[in-house]
Motif scaffolding. Structure first.
Motif, short mmCIF file in Angstrom:
data_model
loop_
_atom_site.label_atom_id
_atom_site.label_comp_id
_atom_site.label_asym_id
_atom_site.label_seq_id
_atom_site.Cartn_x
_atom_site.Cartn_y
_atom_site.Cartn_z
N GLY A 191 -1.87 14.70 81.85
CA GLY A 191 -1.75 13.28 81.57
C GLY A 191 -2.95 12.42 81.97
O GLY A 191 -2.97 11.24 81.71
N VAL A 192 -3.95 13.04 82.61
CA VAL A 192 -5.16 12.27 82.93
C VAL A 192 -5.92 11.99 81.62
O VAL A 192 -6.10 12.90 80.82
CB VAL A 192 -6.07 13.06 83.90
N ALA A 193 -6.34 10.76 81.44
CA ALA A 193 -6.95 10.39 80.16
C ALA A 193 -8.43 10.76 80.11
O ALA A 193 -9.31 9.94 80.32
CB ALA A 193 -6.76 8.89 79.92
N ILE A 194 -8.72 12.06 79.89
CA ILE A 194 -10.12 12.47 79.67
C ILE A 194 -10.15 13.16 78.32
O ILE A 194 -9.41 14.12 78.10
CB ILE A 194 -10.63 13.50 80.69
N ASP A 195 -11.02 12.69 77.48
CA ASP A 195 -11.13 13.31 76.17
C ASP A 195 -11.87 14.64 76.30
O ASP A 195 -12.81 14.77 77.08
CB ASP A 195 -11.90 12.36 75.25
N GLN A 196 -11.44 15.63 75.52
CA GLN A 196 -12.08 16.96 75.52
C GLN A 196 -13.58 16.88 75.32
O GLN A 196 -14.33 17.71 75.81
CB GLN A 196 -11.50 17.80 74.38
N ASN A 197 -14.01 15.85 74.57
CA ASN A 197 -15.42 15.75 74.25
C ASN A 197 -16.29 15.39 75.45
O ASN A 197 -17.50 15.48 75.39
CB ASN A 197 -15.63 14.74 73.13
N TRP A 198 -15.67 14.96 76.51
CA TRP A 198 -16.42 14.65 77.73
C TRP A 198 -16.57 15.87 78.63
O TRP A 198 -17.34 15.85 79.58
CB TRP A 198 -15.72 13.53 78.51
N PHE A 199 -15.80 16.91 78.36
CA PHE A 199 -15.74 18.05 79.29
C PHE A 199 -17.12 18.64 79.60
O PHE A 199 -17.45 18.87 80.76
CB PHE A 199 -14.85 19.17 78.72
N ILE A 200 -17.90 18.90 78.55
CA ILE A 200 -19.18 19.60 78.75
C ILE A 200 -20.10 18.78 79.64
O ILE A 200 -20.66 19.29 80.62
CB ILE A 200 -19.88 19.86 77.40
N ILE A 201 -20.22 17.51 79.32
CA ILE A 201 -21.19 16.70 80.07
C ILE A 201 -20.72 16.46 81.50
O ILE A 201 -21.49 16.59 82.45
CB ILE A 201 -21.56 15.40 79.31
N ILE A 202 -19.43 16.19 81.69
CA ILE A 202 -18.92 15.96 83.05
C ILE A 202 -19.10 17.23 83.89
O ILE A 202 -19.63 17.20 85.00
CB ILE A 202 -17.42 15.56 83.04
#
Lengths: 116, 289
Positions: B240-251
């Motif tokens: 339920g944490v609002a992180i989009d999959q598209n941010w995964f690589i950079i984060i």
């Protein structure tokens, strides 16, 4: 349902996307390459490629497997075996081409055999 | 006072006029800029980039099919692929438009996904200081996850050059454009080729590249950390944490590299490049002060 988008909208997005992408890719390369970067930054950057690769590996191979946790055992996952196959092949051949093709073959065959 | 940690040191076996001072701090040797290269290097780059071509062809086809469905003309689809050259970014932009988004939301969605190019570009920058802006702009233009990966791995061999990077970029570009065109024109007959799983070529290539880049324990641990973070982010977003999959690589990459920087003090294991035809042998050496 009609999915068709207006041509003006399409071209606006195409142009905008082209410009932002080039700016993202070119600006750091052009500016930072002409500067001397301090040692800690260089050391930090030295960890980026392997981090990106670890992250991409997880995203392209592990995450699709995690989707099936509970349904399909992890060892029966074509993606994991395709990835391992590519890794072993790279150790043996040092060729990205041979290892990628081998990984795909393992993946496609396993998927076919498992009826996925 | 030198700490007793194992230190990676570049030993240069001079083959020609090459004289890289091995007494330099390791990072300075490592950041040696790549040379221009010859036309043979260009074709070597094209060969090196063949797995990218294989992977881009089916994914480009998938994009061509979608673009056609959403009312892109063939020209628009080709210009889109040829100027954006952004796999996920293009799909996201298309999906946003299809969901009724306007141009601004589509562009923001695409920019978020492509923010990682800034990081890739910054990472490559110390190695391209001798490359003129013309060729450099082509290298930048064709900078993708895959070309970044291949080029950083290639830098370890000491053979990477401006021309080899340009070759990697060109073959990738051809694959992406050819795929887009095939998908747009014949999509209704051939269907989405990714359904057979041949787009796994990219995932397989990343696996091989991980091995290629994993040259010492620090690097391996850093990579595993990044991968673990991606999985952690995935579980968090599921919870339920609002992180989009598209941010995964950079984060994950930024976090893993930052943690590694503080944990591993004495690292010097970046891609090695030599300015001339030097053969670089990396030797792990115990530094006894």
């Amino acid at each position: 349902m009609d999915n068709t988008l207006s041509s003006t909208l399409i071209w606006m997005v195409i142009i905008g996307m082209g410009l932002t992408n080039f700016a993202f890719r070119f600006t750091p390369l052009a500016i930072l390459s002409r500067m001397d970067m301090p040692e800690p930054i260089m050391r930090w950057l030295s960890f980026i490629p392997i981090s990106v690769m670890g992250a991409l590996f997880a995203k392209t191979i592990l995450l699709p497997s995690l989707e099936y946790v509970g349904e399909v055992p992890l060892f029966a996952n074509p993606g994991i075996w395709g990835g391992i196959g590519a890794m072993i092949m790279f150790r043996l051949t040092k060729s990205f081409m041979i290892s990628s093709v081998f990984g795909v073959v393992v993946y496609v065959l396993l998927r076919f055999m498992l009826g996925m | 006072m030198v700490c007793a940690a194992a230190r990676l040191r570049a030993t240069i076996l001079p083959m020609s006029k090459s004289t890289i001072d091995t007494t330099l701090p390791a990072h300075e040797v490592i950041a040696a800029p790549v040379h221009d290269g010859t036309s043979a290097d260009f074709s070597r780059g094209m060969k090196l980039g063949m797995p990218i071509f294989l992977g881009y062809l089916p994914v480009g086809t998938a994009f061509g099919i979608l673009a056609n469905q959403y009312g892109f003309s063939l020209l628009a689809a080709l210009v889109c692929s040829g100027t954006a050259l952004a796999g996920a970014g293009q799909f996201i932009a298309l999906a946003t438009l299809a969901a009724g988004g306007n141009a601004v939301t589509a562009l923001i969605a695409c920019a978020v996904v492509n923010l990682r190019y800034v990081l890739f570009s910054a990472t490559l920058s110390p190695y391209v200081s001798s490359i003129r802006l013309g060729p450099l702009s082509w290298i930048a233009y064709t900078l993708t996850d895959e070309s970044f990966a291949i080029n950083t791995a290639d830098m370890r061999s000491g053979k990477c050059s401006a021309r080899s990077m340009a070759g990697v970029g060109l073959i990738a570009y051809i694959g992406w454009l050819l795929g887009t065109a095939l998908g747009w024109m014949f999509g209704t007959w051939i269907g989405d080729p990714t359904r057979f799983g041949i787009d796994f070529a990219m995932a397989a290539m990343f696996s091989a590249l991980f091995v290629a880049l994993a040259e010492n324990t620090k690097q391996v641990l850093c990579g595993i950390l990044a991968g673990t973070l991606v999985c952690g982010l995935w579980f968090a977003s599921r919870a339920g944490v609002a992180i989009d999959q598209n941010w995964f690589i950079i984060i994950a990459s930024l976090a893993a590299a930052t943690i590694a920087l503080f944990i591993f003090k004495d690292d010097a294991s970046a891609p090695v490049t030599s300015a001339q035809d030097a053969e670089i042998v990396l030797t792990e050496e115990e530094d006894r002060g």
